[in-house]
Design an enzyme around this catalytic site. Structure first.
Site, PDB file in Angstrom:
ATOM      1  N   SER A  98       0.874  -1.105  -0.205  1.00 31.79           N
ATOM      2  CA  SER A  98       0.178  -0.032   0.053  1.00 31.79           C
ATOM      3  C   SER A  98       0.942   0.704   0.511  1.00 31.79           C
ATOM      4  O   SER A  98       0.194   2.198   0.364  1.00 31.79           O
ATOM      5  CB  SER A  98      -1.096   0.055   1.082  1.00 31.79           C
ATOM      6  N   ASN A 206      -9.206  -0.537  -0.344  1.00 34.46           N
ATOM      7  CA  ASN A 206      -8.175  -0.410  -1.183  1.00 34.46           C
ATOM      8  C   ASN A 206      -8.847  -0.106  -2.462  1.00 34.46           C
ATOM      9  O   ASN A 206      -8.176  -0.400  -3.531  1.00 34.46           O
ATOM     10  CB  ASN A 206      -7.773  -2.127  -1.839  1.00 34.46           C
TER      11      ASN A 206
END
Length: 387
Positions: A98, A206
């Protein structure tokens, strides 16, 4: 890629200059780089102890690089390959998960600075009809809300079918080489109800960044990977950083990556090879610690964004469930145990946990990686460096 409550606890938040020649001073089990004064070498003790503790807790190996006003140093602990006992290298490239999100947000803010989009544009303006289903409506979600996770869009990685196929032992070994398109990932999310009405709460998703990558492509006519390479990687000369797309290997030098999947007491599996399209713009990137230091330092020093866009990026909302943390646009503001604030991001993907952070002036940074995803405390490594 997925978030837990350590740091932005993901499935993970971590200046300039490449590594210098090895220093004369070393510690057992560690390698150092950078011609630093003894006082600075002594001050790394907390970080080194935290790295050793992570290995003692079960992490196969750790690699870290930091820089402050005295210069750069690097250290490693543990192994890169449990079969051969080869030690980790300070030059290791690894999947950063991430941390990709900060790169994506930076590109979108550059596009805003160029007048090519507004953060207050709706998602539907750039991806009409894509965010629809079970209460999702892209006509009422803004680009800003994607970037700070206030959109309410369901996280596709939490979908039961996707989770079983990607994050369980049996599913991973059946599907590790599958290719996933961004549109497919969004459609998985659309099969579920949103977590909340846009702008009314915060939850890490996400899907937000898969959509952000799709917006970049629509605005520019180029894949988000091309824009990241052109706008960030090339200008900063981040030679260890890449967007692999569907490439299943990690460029050398690199370590093996290990996971226990859902059972922290279970067997260790080598998960080095996987198709990172499962993470897309939410977490596909590969980098190394020196590059991440350079990137976050340049970003916080205003070398990548004009003042107004950097201020937008640093405008935060409460990161619900993550103590001492607030979330901006693809970046987190974290207050450490000693009261110091650092900016950066964490990243996690199969067999790899990474953090990269810097002080607000970009003068003191650290980036590091664990090549195992079931043990160790990344926060203690950060605290050891800054506190």
């Amino acid at each position: 890629m997925r978030v837990r409550t350590t740091l932005v606890a993901a499935t993970a938040v971590l200046l300039t200059a490449a590594l210098a020649a090895p220093a004369a001073a070393t510690a057992a089990g560690h390698g150092h780089a950078g011609a630093l004064p003894q006082s600075r070498l002594r001050s790394t003790g907390g970080t080194l102890m935290a790295m050793d503790a992570a290995v003692a807790a079960g992490v196969p190996g750790v690699t870290a690089t930091a820089e402050d006003g005295h210069g750069a140093w690097s250290a490693t602990a543990g192994v890169s390959d449990t079969g051969t006992g080869r030690p980790r290298s300070a030059a290791d490239r690894y999947r950063v998960g991430s941390i990709t999100k900060t790169f994506v947000a930076t590109v979108l803010l550059q596009l805003e600075a160029e007048g090519r989009l507004s953060l207050d544009d709706t998602v539907d303006k750039w991806q009409p009809g894509v965010v629809r289903g079970h209460g999702h409506d892209g006509r009422h979600i803004t680009v800003r809300q994607l970037l700070n996770h206030t959109s309410g869009v369901f996280d596709y990685t939490s979908g039961t079918g996707f989770y079983r196929a990607v994050f369980t032992e049996d599913g991973f070994f059946r599907h590790r080489y599958d290719t996933h398109t961004p549109g497919e990932l969004v459609r998985i999310a659309m099969r579920h109800r949103p977590d909340f009405a846009p702008g009314t709460s915060w939850k890490y998703s996400n899907t937000n960044y898969v959509l952000a990558g799709m917006v970049i492509e629509k605005v520019t006519g180029h894949p988000y990977a091309t824009e990241i390479e052109r706008r960030i990687i090339a200008p900063l000369r981040l030679r260890g950083t890449s967007l692999p797309g569907t490439r299943v290997t990690v460029p050398r030098p690199s370590s093996r990556a290990y996971s226990k999947f859902t059972d922290p007491k279970g067997p260790v599996h080598d998960v080095t090879q996987l198709n990172p399209s499962l993470a897309s713009a939410a977490g596909e990137m590969i980098s190394d610690s020196a590059d991440l230091d350079r990137f976050y330092s340049a970003l916080l020093r205003g070398k990548l964004l004009p003042p107004r866009q950097l201020a937008e990026m640093k405008t935060t909302v409460e990161a619900t469930g993550i103590p001492g943390a607030r979330y901006g646009l693809g970046i987190m503001d974290r207050r450490l145990t000693c009261g110091i604030h650092v900016w950066g991001h964490d990243g996690g993907i199969h067999g790899s946990r990474s953090s990269a952070v810097t002080t607000a002036d970009g003068e003191h940074a650290i980036a590091f990686n664990f090549n195992g995803d079931w043990a160790g405390d990344p926060e203690s490594v950060i605290d050891g460096e800054f506190c």
